[in-house]
Design a protein around this motif. Structure first.
Motif, PDB file in Angstrom:
ATOM      1  N   TYR A 119       0.828  -1.203   0.000  1.00 53.96           N
ATOM      2  CA  TYR A 119       0.000   0.000   0.000  1.00 53.96           C
ATOM      3  C   TYR A 119       0.865   1.257   0.000  1.00 53.96           C
ATOM      4  O   TYR A 119       0.614   2.196  -0.745  1.00 53.96           O
ATOM      5  N   LEU A 120       1.895   1.266   0.815  1.00 52.80           N
ATOM      6  CA  LEU A 120       2.801   2.412   0.894  1.00 52.80           C
ATOM      7  C   LEU A 120       3.542   2.612  -0.426  1.00 52.80           C
ATOM      8  O   LEU A 120       3.677   3.740  -0.908  1.00 52.80           O
ATOM      9  N   ALA A 121       3.985   1.524  -1.030  1.00 51.38           N
ATOM     10  CA  ALA A 121       4.673   1.616  -2.311  1.00 51.38           C
ATOM     11  C   ALA A 121       3.741   2.164  -3.390  1.00 51.38           C
ATOM     12  O   ALA A 121       4.124   3.023  -4.206  1.00 51.38           O
ATOM     13  N   SER A 122       2.506   1.708  -3.426  1.00 53.99           N
ATOM     14  CA  SER A 122       1.520   2.201  -4.395  1.00 53.99           C
ATOM     15  C   SER A 122       1.249   3.679  -4.187  1.00 53.99           C
ATOM     16  O   SER A 122       1.138   4.445  -5.136  1.00 53.99           O
ATOM     17  N   LEU A 123       1.145   4.067  -2.943  1.00 52.79           N
ATOM     18  CA  LEU A 123       0.897   5.463  -2.622  1.00 52.79           C
ATOM     19  C   LEU A 123       2.061   6.349  -3.068  1.00 52.79           C
ATOM     20  O   LEU A 123       1.859   7.425  -3.645  1.00 52.79           O
ATOM     21  N   LEU A 124       3.277   5.912  -2.827  1.00 54.62           N
ATOM     22  CA  LEU A 124       4.452   6.687  -3.233  1.00 54.62           C
ATOM     23  C   LEU A 124       4.575   6.781  -4.753  1.00 54.62           C
ATOM     24  O   LEU A 124       4.901   7.840  -5.289  1.00 54.62           O
ATOM     25  N   ILE A 125       4.308   5.702  -5.438  1.00 57.68           N
ATOM     26  CA  ILE A 125       4.375   5.719  -6.904  1.00 57.68           C
ATOM     27  C   ILE A 125       3.340   6.687  -7.461  1.00 57.68           C
ATOM     28  O   ILE A 125       3.623   7.470  -8.371  1.00 57.68           O
ATOM     29  N   THR A 126       2.141   6.666  -6.909  1.00 62.51           N
ATOM     30  CA  THR A 126       1.091   7.584  -7.347  1.00 62.51           C
ATOM     31  C   THR A 126       1.489   9.034  -7.069  1.00 62.51           C
ATOM     32  O   THR A 126       1.311   9.913  -7.912  1.00 62.51           O
ATOM     33  N   LEU A 127       2.028   9.278  -5.897  1.00 57.64           N
ATOM     34  CA  LEU A 127       2.452  10.622  -5.531  1.00 57.64           C
ATOM     35  C   LEU A 127       3.542  11.143  -6.470  1.00 57.64           C
ATOM     36  O   LEU A 127       3.475  12.277  -6.962  1.00 57.64           O
ATOM     37  N   PHE A 128       4.539  10.328  -6.763  1.00 61.13           N
ATOM     38  CA  PHE A 128       5.597  10.742  -7.689  1.00 61.13           C
ATOM     39  C   PHE A 128       5.054  10.961  -9.092  1.00 61.13           C
ATOM     40  O   PHE A 128       5.490  11.853  -9.812  1.00 61.13           O
ATOM     41  N   GLY A 129       4.102  10.146  -9.485  1.00 60.23           N
ATOM     42  CA  GLY A 129       3.475  10.322 -10.797  1.00 60.23           C
ATOM     43  C   GLY A 129       2.750  11.642 -10.906  1.00 60.23           C
ATOM     44  O   GLY A 129       2.837  12.352 -11.908  1.00 60.23           O
ATOM     45  N   ILE A 130       2.024  11.994  -9.857  1.00 61.05           N
ATOM     46  CA  ILE A 130       1.281  13.258  -9.847  1.00 61.05           C
ATOM     47  C   ILE A 130       2.246  14.443  -9.844  1.00 61.05           C
ATOM     48  O   ILE A 130       2.035  15.436 -10.535  1.00 61.05           O
ATOM     49  N   LEU A 131       3.315  14.351  -9.085  1.00 60.11           N
ATOM     50  CA  LEU A 131       4.278  15.452  -9.012  1.00 60.11           C
ATOM     51  C   LEU A 131       5.045  15.643 -10.318  1.00 60.11           C
ATOM     52  O   LEU A 131       5.511  16.731 -10.603  1.00 60.11           O
ATOM     53  N   SER A 132       5.171  14.598 -11.104  1.00 59.54           N
ATOM     54  CA  SER A 132       5.925  14.726 -12.352  1.00 59.54           C
ATOM     55  C   SER A 132       5.072  15.256 -13.499  1.00 59.54           C
ATOM     56  O   SER A 132       5.598  15.615 -14.543  1.00 59.54           O
ATOM     57  N   LEU A 133       3.774  15.335 -13.338  1.00 53.37           N
ATOM     58  CA  LEU A 133       2.901  15.835 -14.410  1.00 53.37           C
ATOM     59  C   LEU A 133       3.255  17.248 -14.863  1.00 53.37           C
ATOM     60  O   LEU A 133       3.316  17.497 -16.060  1.00 53.37           O
ATOM     61  N   PRO A 134       3.487  18.193 -13.978  1.00 55.18           N
ATOM     62  CA  PRO A 134       3.834  19.541 -14.451  1.00 55.18           C
ATOM     63  C   PRO A 134       5.117  19.564 -15.287  1.00 55.18           C
ATOM     64  O   PRO A 134       5.268  20.411 -16.157  1.00 55.18           O
ATOM     65  N   LEU A 135       6.022  18.649 -15.046  1.00 53.38           N
ATOM     66  CA  LEU A 135       7.257  18.610 -15.826  1.00 53.38           C
ATOM     67  C   LEU A 135       6.995  18.183 -17.261  1.00 53.38           C
ATOM     68  O   LEU A 135       7.696  18.584 -18.180  1.00 53.38           O
ATOM     69  N   ASN A 136       5.976  17.371 -17.474  1.00 51.84           N
ATOM     70  CA  ASN A 136       5.669  16.849 -18.803  1.00 51.84           C
ATOM     71  C   ASN A 136       4.556  17.619 -19.491  1.00 51.84           C
ATOM     72  O   ASN A 136       4.230  17.344 -20.637  1.00 51.84           O
TER      73      ASN A 136
END
Length: 105
Positions: free
Chosen positions: A5-22
């Motif tokens: 659960y923690l790993a899924s949450l972190l992956i989702t969080l990093f994905g959301i944070l990288s959206l403005p870069l792309n």
């Protein structure tokens, strides 16, 4: 299960944070604008006087600016920007540095 659960949450969080870069740039017109100056912003070799050449071109001092004007008076209007290479003291590097600032009309 907690680690998953923690790993899924972190992956989702990093994905959301990288959206403005792309994401697309805020001003698409500025991103699509060419890096070359518009034709009207360029200095016309066949009309510019020595002072204009000296002040607007990189690496062109008083003597080279006067040599450009003298060449034009002796040989007539420039047919192309590359004709500057015929003038003593103007080489390919100097011409390339100023090519986007010049035009021939």
């Amino acid at each position: 299960m907690r680690k998953t659960y923690l790993a899924s949450l972190l992956i989702t969080l990093f994905g959301i944070l990288s959206l403005p870069l792309n994401a697309a740039p805020a001003n698409p017109a500025a991103a699509a604008a060419p890096s070359v100056q518009a034709e009207s912003d360029r200095l016309d070799l066949n009309k510019a006087d020595a002072m204009a050449l000296q002040s607007q071109l990189s690496g062109i001092g008083k003597s080279k600016a006067e040599a450009i004007v003298a060449y034009r008076e002796e040989h007539g209007d420039f047919a192309s920007i590359d004709e500057l290479l015929e003038i003593k003291g103007i080489g390919k590097a100097l011409l390339d540095r100023n090519r986007d600032k010049l035009t021939v009309n």
